[in-house]
Design a protein around this motif. Structure first.
Motif, PDB file in Angstrom:
ATOM      1  N   ARG A 133       0.840  -1.193   0.000  1.00  0.00           N
ATOM      2  CA  ARG A 133       0.000   0.000   0.000  1.00  0.00           C
ATOM      3  C   ARG A 133       0.876   1.244   0.000  1.00  0.00           C
ATOM      4  NH1 ARG A 133      -2.811  -3.070   3.912  1.00  0.00           N
ATOM      5  NH2 ARG A 133      -4.697  -4.016   3.039  1.00  0.00           N
ATOM      6  N   PRO A 134       0.417   2.318  -0.634  1.00  0.00           N
ATOM      7  CA  PRO A 134       1.225   3.542  -0.724  1.00  0.00           C
ATOM      8  C   PRO A 134       1.242   4.312   0.594  1.00  0.00           C
ATOM      9  CG  PRO A 134      -0.906   3.871  -1.755  1.00  0.00           C
ATOM     10  CD  PRO A 134      -0.840   2.420  -1.383  1.00  0.00           C
ATOM     11  N   ALA A 135       2.073   5.327   0.637  1.00  0.00           N
ATOM     12  CA  ALA A 135       2.231   6.111   1.857  1.00  0.00           C
ATOM     13  C   ALA A 135       0.981   6.892   2.222  1.00  0.00           C
ATOM     14  CB  ALA A 135       3.420   7.058   1.708  1.00  0.00           C
TER      15      ALA A 135
ATOM     16  N   GLY B  40       4.503   1.608   2.163  1.00  0.00           N
ATOM     17  CA  GLY B  40       5.123   2.859   1.735  1.00  0.00           C
ATOM     18  C   GLY B  40       5.587   3.694   2.915  1.00  0.00           C
ATOM     19  N   ARG B  41       4.764   3.788   3.957  1.00  0.00           N
ATOM     20  CA  ARG B  41       5.173   4.527   5.155  1.00  0.00           C
ATOM     21  C   ARG B  41       6.262   3.771   5.911  1.00  0.00           C
ATOM     22  NH1 ARG B  41      -0.703   6.085   5.643  1.00  0.00           N
ATOM     23  NH2 ARG B  41      -1.072   4.046   6.603  1.00  0.00           N
ATOM     24  N   ALA B  42       6.091   2.449   6.048  1.00  0.00           N
ATOM     25  CA  ALA B  42       7.060   1.659   6.815  1.00  0.00           C
ATOM     26  C   ALA B  42       8.430   1.673   6.163  1.00  0.00           C
ATOM     27  CB  ALA B  42       6.560   0.225   6.960  1.00  0.00           C
TER      28      ALA B  42
ATOM     29  N   LEU C 135       6.992  -0.179  14.042  1.00  0.00           N
ATOM     30  CA  LEU C 135       6.777   1.271  14.111  1.00  0.00           C
ATOM     31  C   LEU C 135       5.500   1.674  13.369  1.00  0.00           C
ATOM     32  CD1 LEU C 135      10.402   2.633  13.602  1.00  0.00           C
ATOM     33  CD2 LEU C 135       9.158   2.324  15.745  1.00  0.00           C
ATOM     34  N   GLU C 136       5.254   1.080  12.203  1.00  0.00           N
ATOM     35  CA  GLU C 136       4.047   1.413  11.442  1.00  0.00           C
ATOM     36  C   GLU C 136       2.802   0.829  12.113  1.00  0.00           C
ATOM     37  OE1 GLU C 136       1.386   2.525   8.207  1.00  0.00           O
ATOM     38  OE2 GLU C 136       3.070   3.380   9.314  1.00  0.00           O
ATOM     39  N   VAL C 137       2.897  -0.362  12.694  1.00  0.00           N
ATOM     40  CA  VAL C 137       1.777  -0.926  13.443  1.00  0.00           C
ATOM     41  C   VAL C 137       1.460  -0.045  14.647  1.00  0.00           C
ATOM     42  CG1 VAL C 137       1.090  -2.849  14.934  1.00  0.00           C
ATOM     43  CG2 VAL C 137       2.068  -3.313  12.680  1.00  0.00           C
ATOM     44  N   ALA C 138       2.494   0.448  15.327  1.00  0.00           N
ATOM     45  CA  ALA C 138       2.276   1.340  16.473  1.00  0.00           C
ATOM     46  C   ALA C 138       1.535   2.598  16.039  1.00  0.00           C
ATOM     47  CB  ALA C 138       3.611   1.693  17.112  1.00  0.00           C
TER      48      ALA C 138
ATOM     49  N   ARG D 109       8.790  -4.959  -1.167  1.00  0.00           N
ATOM     50  CA  ARG D 109       7.856  -4.266  -0.277  1.00  0.00           C
ATOM     51  C   ARG D 109       6.536  -5.021  -0.119  1.00  0.00           C
ATOM     52  NH1 ARG D 109       8.808   2.192  -1.603  1.00  0.00           N
ATOM     53  NH2 ARG D 109      10.978   1.953  -2.273  1.00  0.00           N
ATOM     54  N   ALA D 110       6.252  -5.934  -1.020  1.00  0.00           N
ATOM     55  CA  ALA D 110       5.075  -6.784  -0.834  1.00  0.00           C
ATOM     56  C   ALA D 110       5.260  -7.664   0.406  1.00  0.00           C
ATOM     57  CB  ALA D 110       4.839  -7.640  -2.071  1.00  0.00           C
ATOM     58  N   SER D 111       6.474  -8.158   0.635  1.00  0.00           N
ATOM     59  CA  SER D 111       6.744  -8.949   1.839  1.00  0.00           C
ATOM     60  C   SER D 111       6.607  -8.078   3.087  1.00  0.00           C
ATOM     61  CB  SER D 111       8.144  -9.564   1.765  1.00  0.00           C
ATOM     62  OG  SER D 111       8.258 -10.443   0.664  1.00  0.00           O
TER      63      SER D 111
END
Length: 792
Positions: free
Chosen positions: A47-49, A59-61, A165-168, A300-302
């Motif tokens: 997914r994109p940012a 994208g964000r991660a 970090l992105e999950v948080a 990035r799919a992984s």
């Protein structure tokens, strides 16, 4: 009524009136199901940012991956300090209670056993907490932020850190969960799992235990596989199956991993009694622990797969009553298109015995119906063992031949571009199966061979149910499906559509169950163990043998030229598969050449004895690459001179000594009481190093007790001169204090101190690697060790 059966044709389970059409339909069905099964294993699109705030965005991660893995950052290094500062800033910016656990911890697992001693490290874990609204327990999200000395760790474990970090961020953007969520970004995982050990055993937030989700990567691409669980996992697996958007995992993988000597940060949590799941993506293992493990290498799919599953599981474990997860038994589970199939572990052995009984009943009924004789049944069962044994051996011989041509593969987990080699192994397994079937079909009969193959599947299912229960489904369920199909075929018109439909459906079951295992085994075990994938490929072929039979002319009834033509047609599948195996292996050798982007891995160390002024080059390569061969000239043992490196036999060669100091050993106190001598020592590195070691010559003293940095360590006497030792990673500049209580055997006690840094570029006699030559993924690659003996 159909046409009367010839004796040989009567020995088949199916005899469709339109054989070519039936073969085509069955083959298309199996191929379509296989394609759908493999497509379902693919990671989701990243997914994109600008994805919605409540969703995980690769994208964000990925921005965090770039910040964390910009350069190598081994535990204790200034680069690792910068990474830690970034993590603290991000977590505090999310409004989370954040702290750094700064302590000394002992090794969990056996990572440093080769270094000959108790292993410790100074660790600085980053810990953040999202308080729950009414906690029934705690959910821990765990990943390690340190990297190996040879690479920046873009995937291992930049992927896990960035995911957390992105999950948080996603969790803090919505309603707070019911249960506490604690983020644990550990230090010194690569060295000794010491960060996880420190948190799991000593941190106040770990006192109540809870559920751990550990995130890892051992490659650069592929689906995220949940490959390890805590014992009695049925409750956990139930949550995984319903809450992970893309659940890929097998109980067989859990059984295999439990039997292996591998460890991750999950190990210390298991040792302390936590529940949990361990997940990683594995494909692309050639870059593992090498300079190529950069953010740019990441699929990035992984990363999206990691994040989707981690976020879904964090929310679900954060919602439920965690006290309900204790199931008392393991679950059997495996991926199917659209989800995760699972059933209780207590059913494993009864199902396996049912499958075995079913094969016996099928054989009895086939004999009653005149499709087989007792002798042919016995021959079919005995002969079915041939491809089960030959295909794995052939796959191992194929890889031995490939590595003889390209010896650099021996230093890699997997080739850089392994697809062609994997296809070669599968084609070889098919060639063995088809050739065996073509040679035995006319004499033994298709029905006897099919029932014999099911017999081995059922027998293997029983053995697995007893020894490796989580893997029994791989043999038991295809056997049950095959038995049911055989019973249908024997009780309906042999020339009608029902028998073909039944055996095709049984083949579909085998494809859904066994094909993902075959495909996932390649990256999990590497091409060096490709024989395991070949074994399961043959089991898949045996389960689908009645469909394979449709690819051959009808058995029996031919004479003269017609019979000769039938035999030639029957040999076509084996010939085509053999040709494919040769072509695929040849294409693999042609395509996967070492070059600047895919370098041949080489391993080199430098070891200096500061007391004698002698130095040597060392390498653990078994067959040295041409570049390495310029430094080493034969096998050596360094156990007496450099016990901190280990006792393994290495390749060695003379090196020019450089002016580097050994670590300093100061005697702070020396007391004797009741025949025992207590030495209080300070070991201080005199340069920037990754680790220090201290070993005792046990011919001069027997160690009775030891403390390192105020922590007692186990005293284990080992073989060899330096029978006791301590390894300390990430030592502080002021050094570490070590207290030894010994029984002297000589007037002077000999101690051997060593430290190790990373990087050989500035050493005299070192020649930079040319393009196409790279660094092997090893914890000792590029190590520079300096040692000295101190008599006290």
């Amino acid at each position: 009524m159909g046409a009367p059966l010839s004796p040989a044709a009567g020995r088949a389970l199916t005899r469709p009136s339109r054989r070519p059409l039936a073969a085509l339909a069955a083959l298309v069905a199996l191929l379509a199901v296989g394609a759908g099964t493999l497509l379902d294993l693919r990671p989701p699109a990243p997914r994109p940012a600008d994805a919605p705030a409540g969703e995980f965005s690769a994208g964000r991660a990925y921005g965090h991956v770039q910040a964390v893995a910009g350069r190598p950052h081994v535990a204790g290094s200034p680069a690792n300090d910068e990474v830690r500062a970034h993590l603290e800033a991000v977590l505090r910016g999310l409004g989370l209670e954040t702290e750094v656990q700064d302590t000394v911890a002992e090794e969990a697992g056996q990572l440093s056993g080769a270094a000959g001693g108790a292993t410790l490290a100074r660790v600085r874990n980053v810990v953040a907490r999202l308080p729950g609204t009414g906690p029934t327990g705690t959910v821990f999200l765990v990943a390690h932020y340190d990297a190996v000395q040879t690479g920046p760790g873009g995937n291992d474990d930049g992927a896990g850190v960035a995911t957390i970090l992105e999950v948080a961020r996603a969790l803090t953007s919505g309603p707070r969960p019911r249960n506490d969520v604690v983020l644990v970004l550990t230090d010194a995982e690569e060295a000794c799992l010491c960060g996880a050990s420190a948190f799991a055993s000593d941190h106040p937030l770990a006192a109540g235990k809870g559920v751990v989700l550990n995130l890892e990567a051992r490659g650069r691409t592929g689906p995220v596989i949940m490959f390890e669980t805590s014992p009695d996992n049925a409750g956990l697996v139930g949550v995984f199956g319903r809450a992970a958007p893309h659940p890929v995992g097998t109980s067989f993988a859990v059984e295999v991993y439990r039997a292996l000597p591998n460890d991750t940060d999950f190990t210390p949590f298991l040792d302390e009694g936590f529940l949990g799941l361990n997940s990683a993506y594995l494909d692309g293992g050639a870059i593992y622990h090498t300079p190529l493990d950069t953010p740019a290498s990441m699929d990035r799919a992984s990363l999206q797969h990691h994040g989707d599953n981690a976020l879904g599981l964090a929310r679900e474990f954060g919602r439920i009553d965690l006290g309900t997860l204790h199931a008392g038994h393991d679950a059997t589970y495996f991926p199917i298109p659209g989800g995760l199939a699972r059933y209780p572990g207590p059913l494993v052995l009864p199902l396996a015995l049912l499958a075995l009984a079913g094969v016996v009943v099928l054989g009895w009924l086939a004999r009653r119906r005149g499709r087989v004789t007792g002798g042919r049944l016995a021959a079919g069962f005995g002969l079915a063992l041939v491809p089960i044994l030959v295909a794995p051996v052939g796959a191992q011989l194929l890889w031995a031949a490939v590595t003889t041509i390209r010896p650099g593969y021996a230093e890699l987990l997997d080739p850089y571009r392994p697809t062609w080699y994997r296809l070669a192994v599968l084609a070889l397994a098919a060639a063995v199966l088809f050739a065996w079937y073509a040679l035995t079909r006319r004499r033994v009969g298709p029905a006897a061979l099919a029932i014999g193959g099911l017999g081995w599947l059922a027998l293997l299912g029983v053995l697995l149910a007893v020894l490796v229960p989580g893997g029994a489904y791989l043999a038991t369920l295809p056997a049950v499906a095959g038995v049911l199909a055989g019973l249908v075929a024997l009780t309906t018109r042999v020339d009608g559509p029902v028998p073909v439909t039944a055996v095709t459906l049984a083949g579909v079951v085998a494809v859904v169950i066994l094909l993902p295992t075959v495909v996932l085994l390649f990256p999990a075990l590497g091409m060096a163990m490709g024989g395991v994938a070949a074994l399961f490929a043959v089991l898949l072929g045996l389960a689908a043998l009645p469909v394979v039979d449709l690819l051959h002319p009808e058995a029996g009834g031919q004479r003269g030229l017609v019979a000769l033509r039938a035999r030639r047609l029957g040999a076509l599948p084996a010939g085509a598969a053999t040709l494919a195996a040769v072509v695929f292996a040849g294409v693999g050798l042609a395509v996967d050449r070492f070059d600047a982007a895919h370098p041949a891995p080489t391993h080199l160390m430098y070891a200096l004895d500061a007391g004698t002024g002698q130095a040597r080059w060392l390498s653990h390569e078994s067959a040295p690459q041409p570049w390495t061969d310029g430094y080493v000239d034969g096998k050596v043992s360094v156990a007496d001179d450099f016990p901190g490196i280990g006792t393994d036999e290495l390749l060695g060669g003379p090196a020019q000594a450089t002016d580097l100091p050994a670590p300093k050993l100061d005697l702070l106190a020396d007391t004797t009481a009741a025949g025992e001598r207590t030495l209080r020592l300070r070991l201080t590195p005199q340069r920037a190093v990754r680790l220090v070691t201290l070993h005792v010559d046990t011919s001069t003293a027997t160690v009775r007790d030891a403390q390192v940095a105020g922590r007692p360590v186990p005293v284990e006497q080992r073989d060899g001169r330096w029978g006791f030792g301590v390894v300390f990673h990430a030592p502080p500049p002021e050094g570490i204090e070590i207290t030894l209580t010994v029984t002297p055997k000589a007037e002077r006690i000999a101690l051997r101190a060593m430290d190790a840094s990373d990087g050989l570029d500035n050493l005299p006699g070192f020649r930079p690697r040319p393009p196409g030559v790279g660094v092997a993924g090893s914890h000792t690659s590029e190590m520079l060790a300096v040692a000295r003996t101190y008599p006290l």
